[in-house]
Design a protein around this motif. Structure first.
Motif, PDB file in Angstrom:
ATOM      1  N   VAL A 229       0.775  -1.179   0.012  1.00 47.33           N
ATOM      2  CA  VAL A 229      -0.071  -0.031  -0.192  1.00 47.33           C
ATOM      3  C   VAL A 229       0.966   1.342  -0.044  1.00 47.33           C
ATOM      4  CG1 VAL A 229      -1.844  -1.141   1.425  1.00 47.33           C
ATOM      5  CG2 VAL A 229      -0.083   0.009   2.524  1.00 47.33           C
ATOM      6  N   HIS A 230       0.287   2.333  -0.303  1.00 47.53           N
ATOM      7  CA  HIS A 230       1.100   3.614  -0.424  1.00 47.53           C
ATOM      8  C   HIS A 230       0.421   4.656   0.399  1.00 47.53           C
ATOM      9  CE1 HIS A 230       2.398   1.519  -4.118  1.00 47.53           C
ATOM     10  NE2 HIS A 230       3.353   2.106  -3.532  1.00 47.53           N
ATOM     11  N   GLY A 231       1.218   5.407   1.243  1.00 48.33           N
ATOM     12  CA  GLY A 231       0.458   6.357   2.084  1.00 48.33           C
ATOM     13  C   GLY A 231       1.047   7.863   1.808  1.00 48.33           C
ATOM     14  N   ASP A 232       0.853   8.426   0.716  1.00 48.53           N
ATOM     15  CA  ASP A 232       1.662   9.541   0.179  1.00 48.53           C
ATOM     16  C   ASP A 232       0.531  10.823   0.783  1.00 48.53           C
ATOM     17  OD1 ASP A 232       3.395   8.072  -0.991  1.00 48.53           O
ATOM     18  OD2 ASP A 232       2.570   8.019  -2.617  1.00 48.53           O
ATOM     19  N   ASN A 233      -0.674  10.480   1.070  1.00 48.18           N
ATOM     20  CA  ASN A 233      -1.557  11.761   1.267  1.00 48.18           C
ATOM     21  C   ASN A 233      -2.355  11.178   2.543  1.00 48.18           C
ATOM     22  OD1 ASN A 233      -3.770  10.600   0.115  1.00 48.18           O
ATOM     23  ND2 ASN A 233      -2.405  11.069  -1.770  1.00 48.18           N
ATOM     24  N   ASP A 234      -3.073  12.118   2.840  1.00 50.30           N
ATOM     25  CA  ASP A 234      -4.210  11.937   4.104  1.00 50.30           C
ATOM     26  C   ASP A 234      -5.345  10.836   3.730  1.00 50.30           C
ATOM     27  OD1 ASP A 234      -2.844  13.671   5.640  1.00 50.30           O
ATOM     28  OD2 ASP A 234      -4.152  15.445   5.444  1.00 50.30           O
ATOM     29  N   ALA A 235      -5.733  11.205   2.447  1.00 50.16           N
ATOM     30  CA  ALA A 235      -6.656  10.032   1.741  1.00 50.16           C
ATOM     31  C   ALA A 235      -6.133   8.781   1.632  1.00 50.16           C
ATOM     32  CB  ALA A 235      -7.280  10.479   0.537  1.00 50.16           C
ATOM     33  N   ALA A 236      -4.907   8.859   1.462  1.00 53.28           N
ATOM     34  CA  ALA A 236      -4.281   7.189   1.191  1.00 53.28           C
ATOM     35  C   ALA A 236      -4.249   6.875   2.702  1.00 53.28           C
ATOM     36  CB  ALA A 236      -2.878   7.445   0.780  1.00 53.28           C
ATOM     37  N   ILE A 237      -4.051   7.477   3.843  1.00 54.40           N
ATOM     38  CA  ILE A 237      -3.889   6.934   5.057  1.00 54.40           C
ATOM     39  C   ILE A 237      -5.273   6.178   5.445  1.00 54.40           C
ATOM     40  CG2 ILE A 237      -3.503   7.460   7.526  1.00 54.40           C
ATOM     41  CD1 ILE A 237      -1.446   9.365   6.334  1.00 54.40           C
ATOM     42  N   GLU A 238      -6.346   6.992   5.046  1.00 59.06           N
ATOM     43  CA  GLU A 238      -7.881   6.760   5.377  1.00 59.06           C
ATOM     44  C   GLU A 238      -8.040   5.408   4.636  1.00 59.06           C
ATOM     45  OE1 GLU A 238     -10.424   9.868   4.425  1.00 59.06           O
ATOM     46  OE2 GLU A 238      -9.733  11.299   5.858  1.00 59.06           O
ATOM     47  N   LEU A 239      -7.523   5.275   3.580  1.00 64.06           N
ATOM     48  CA  LEU A 239      -7.869   4.150   2.674  1.00 64.06           C
ATOM     49  C   LEU A 239      -7.036   2.838   3.194  1.00 64.06           C
ATOM     50  CD1 LEU A 239      -8.673   2.462   0.211  1.00 64.06           C
ATOM     51  CD2 LEU A 239      -6.887   3.299  -1.140  1.00 64.06           C
ATOM     52  N   ILE A 240      -6.013   3.018   3.854  1.00 62.13           N
ATOM     53  CA  ILE A 240      -4.969   1.796   4.307  1.00 62.13           C
ATOM     54  C   ILE A 240      -5.742   1.457   5.628  1.00 62.13           C
ATOM     55  CG2 ILE A 240      -2.912   1.398   5.449  1.00 62.13           C
ATOM     56  CD1 ILE A 240      -1.436   3.269   3.569  1.00 62.13           C
ATOM     57  N   ALA A 241      -6.335   2.433   6.328  1.00 61.23           N
ATOM     58  CA  ALA A 241      -7.154   1.993   7.603  1.00 61.23           C
ATOM     59  C   ALA A 241      -8.352   1.106   7.311  1.00 61.23           C
ATOM     60  CB  ALA A 241      -7.670   3.392   8.137  1.00 61.23           C
ATOM     61  N   LYS A 242      -9.001   1.337   6.016  1.00 61.31           N
ATOM     62  CA  LYS A 242      -9.860   0.569   5.569  1.00 61.31           C
ATOM     63  C   LYS A 242      -9.512  -0.845   5.175  1.00 61.31           C
ATOM     64  CE  LYS A 242     -12.928   4.630   4.288  1.00 61.31           C
ATOM     65  NZ  LYS A 242     -13.809   5.302   3.254  1.00 61.31           N
ATOM     66  N   ILE A 243      -8.464  -0.729   4.294  1.00 57.35           N
ATOM     67  CA  ILE A 243      -7.886  -2.021   3.853  1.00 57.35           C
ATOM     68  C   ILE A 243      -7.539  -2.699   5.155  1.00 57.35           C
ATOM     69  CG2 ILE A 243      -5.922  -2.823   2.902  1.00 57.35           C
ATOM     70  CD1 ILE A 243      -5.749  -0.550   1.000  1.00 57.35           C
ATOM     71  N   ARG A 244      -6.781  -2.137   6.204  1.00 59.94           N
ATOM     72  CA  ARG A 244      -6.414  -2.962   7.396  1.00 59.94           C
ATOM     73  C   ARG A 244      -7.832  -3.725   7.987  1.00 59.94           C
ATOM     74  NH1 ARG A 244      -2.157  -4.870   9.123  1.00 59.94           N
ATOM     75  NH2 ARG A 244      -3.410  -6.534   8.436  1.00 59.94           N
ATOM     76  N   ALA A 245      -9.017  -3.055   8.193  1.00 59.31           N
ATOM     77  CA  ALA A 245     -10.004  -3.410   8.555  1.00 59.31           C
ATOM     78  C   ALA A 245     -10.561  -4.736   7.859  1.00 59.31           C
ATOM     79  CB  ALA A 245     -11.161  -2.398   8.739  1.00 59.31           C
TER      80      ALA A 245
END
Length: 249
Positions: A229-245
Motif C-alpha cells: 500500500v502507499h501512504g502519500d497523502n491523508d486520503a491514502a492513510i484513510e484508505l489504508i485503515a479501511k484495507i486493514r479493517a
C-alpha cells in the motif's frame, strides 16, 4: 457452495523516502496500520537521519523492518533502469542493506527482509541475470527477498533456492496487472487504480480468492503473502485503515 480460503496477508509500505529538507510520505501516520516497513537505504531516497527516524517509528509500532534498496538515482527516484554488471548490482545491494542493518543493530533490532525499489524491482522481475544478482546479495544476510507474485512464481523459487534465499510474494493494492502477471507499466493508461471501491475490491479478490482481474479483463491467479500500500497523502492513510479493517475482518 464455493468454499473460500481465508488468507493471512500482511500489509507492507515503502517508507523513509524523505531526504534532507525534502519530505515525502506520512510514515508516522501510516506505520500503525501496516505490518512491514520497506525503508529506503539512501541510493534512490533517504539519508541516515531519515532511516534512523523511520526505524524508530517501526520499533514503536512493532512493525517488521525491510531494506528497500534501489539504483543510485536520487534525481530519478530510482525509477530509471541503469546498466550494471551482476557483480556491481550485488555490491550496490550489500552496501545499502548493510547500512540499514547497522542502524537497526544500533537500536537493538534488525532487518527482516529485502524488497528492491522501482526500476531495480522491475528489472529483477524481467531479467534473470538481475534476479540472480539480487538473490546473491540477499543471501549474505540470511533473510527473505520480497518479489512480485505472478503466475510464474516457480521460476523465481528455483533460482532463489540456488542461493538459499526464501521468497515473499507481494501483490499491489493500487496497481493494475497485465495478463502475464506483471504490473501495468506506469507509462500506460490505467496503470494505477484511484477508486477506493476498485482498490478494496481488488484486495478482496487477492486475499479471499487468490486471483486478480487484469486491465484487459483476464482473471489470473495471484498467491500473495503481502500487499503493498502507499501512504502519500491523508486520503491514502484513510484508505489504508479501511484495507486493514477489511483484511482483519
Amino acid at each position: 457452495m464455493i468454499h473460500v480460503k481465508k488468507r493471512t496477508i500482511t500489509l507492507n509500505c515503502d517508507m523513509g523516502e524523505s531526504f534532507g529538507h525534502w519530505s515525502m510520505g506520512n510514515d508516522e501516520l501510516v506505520m500503525p496500520w501496516v505490518d512491514m516497513a520497506n525503508i529506503a537505504c539512501g541510493f534512490h531516497a533517504s539519508d541516515p537521519h531519515v532511516m534512523s527516524r523511520t526505524i524508530d517509528f517501526a520499533i514503536q509500532h512493532d512493525v517488521q523492518i525491510g531494506a528497500h534498496p534501489g539504483y543510485p538515482d536520487l534525481q530519478g527516484f530510482g525509477r530509471r533502469s541503469m546498466s550494471f554488471t551482476e557483480e556491481e548490482i550485488c555490491e550496490i545491494l550489500i552496501y545499502q542493506i548493510g547500512a540499514l542493518k547497522a542502524l537497526c543493530e544500533s537500536k537493538n533490532t534488525d532487518v527482516s527482509y529485502v524488497k528492491p525499489h522501482g526500476a531495480l524491482y522491475n528489472d529483477m522481475m524481467a531479467n534473470e541475470d538481475v534476479f540472480r544478482a539480487v538473490a546473491d546479495a540477499v543471501s549474505c544476510f540470511n533473510i527473505p527477498l520480497m518479489i512480485l507474485a505472478s503466475g510464474n512464481n516457480q521460476r523465481y523459487l528455483d533460482i532463489a533456492d540456488n542461493y538459499d534465499v526464501p521468497l515473499l510474494f507481494e501483490a499491489f493494492a493500487d496497481r493494475t496487472y497485465l495478463a502475464n502477471g506483471q504490473l501495468t507499466p506506469r507509462s500506460m493508461p490505467n496503470a494505477v487504480l484511484t477508486s477506493e471501491d476498485t482498490i478494496l475490491s481488488q484486495i478482496k479478490q487477492i486475499a479471499e480468492y487468490g486471483r486478480v482481474s487484469t486491465s484487459d479483463g483476464v482473471i489470473i491467479p495471484i498467491e500473495a503473502d503481502t500487499i503493498c500500500v502507499h501512504g502519500d497523502n491523508d486520503a491514502a492513510i484513510e484508505l489504508i485503515a479501511k484495507i486493514r479493517a477489511q483484511l482483519d475482518a
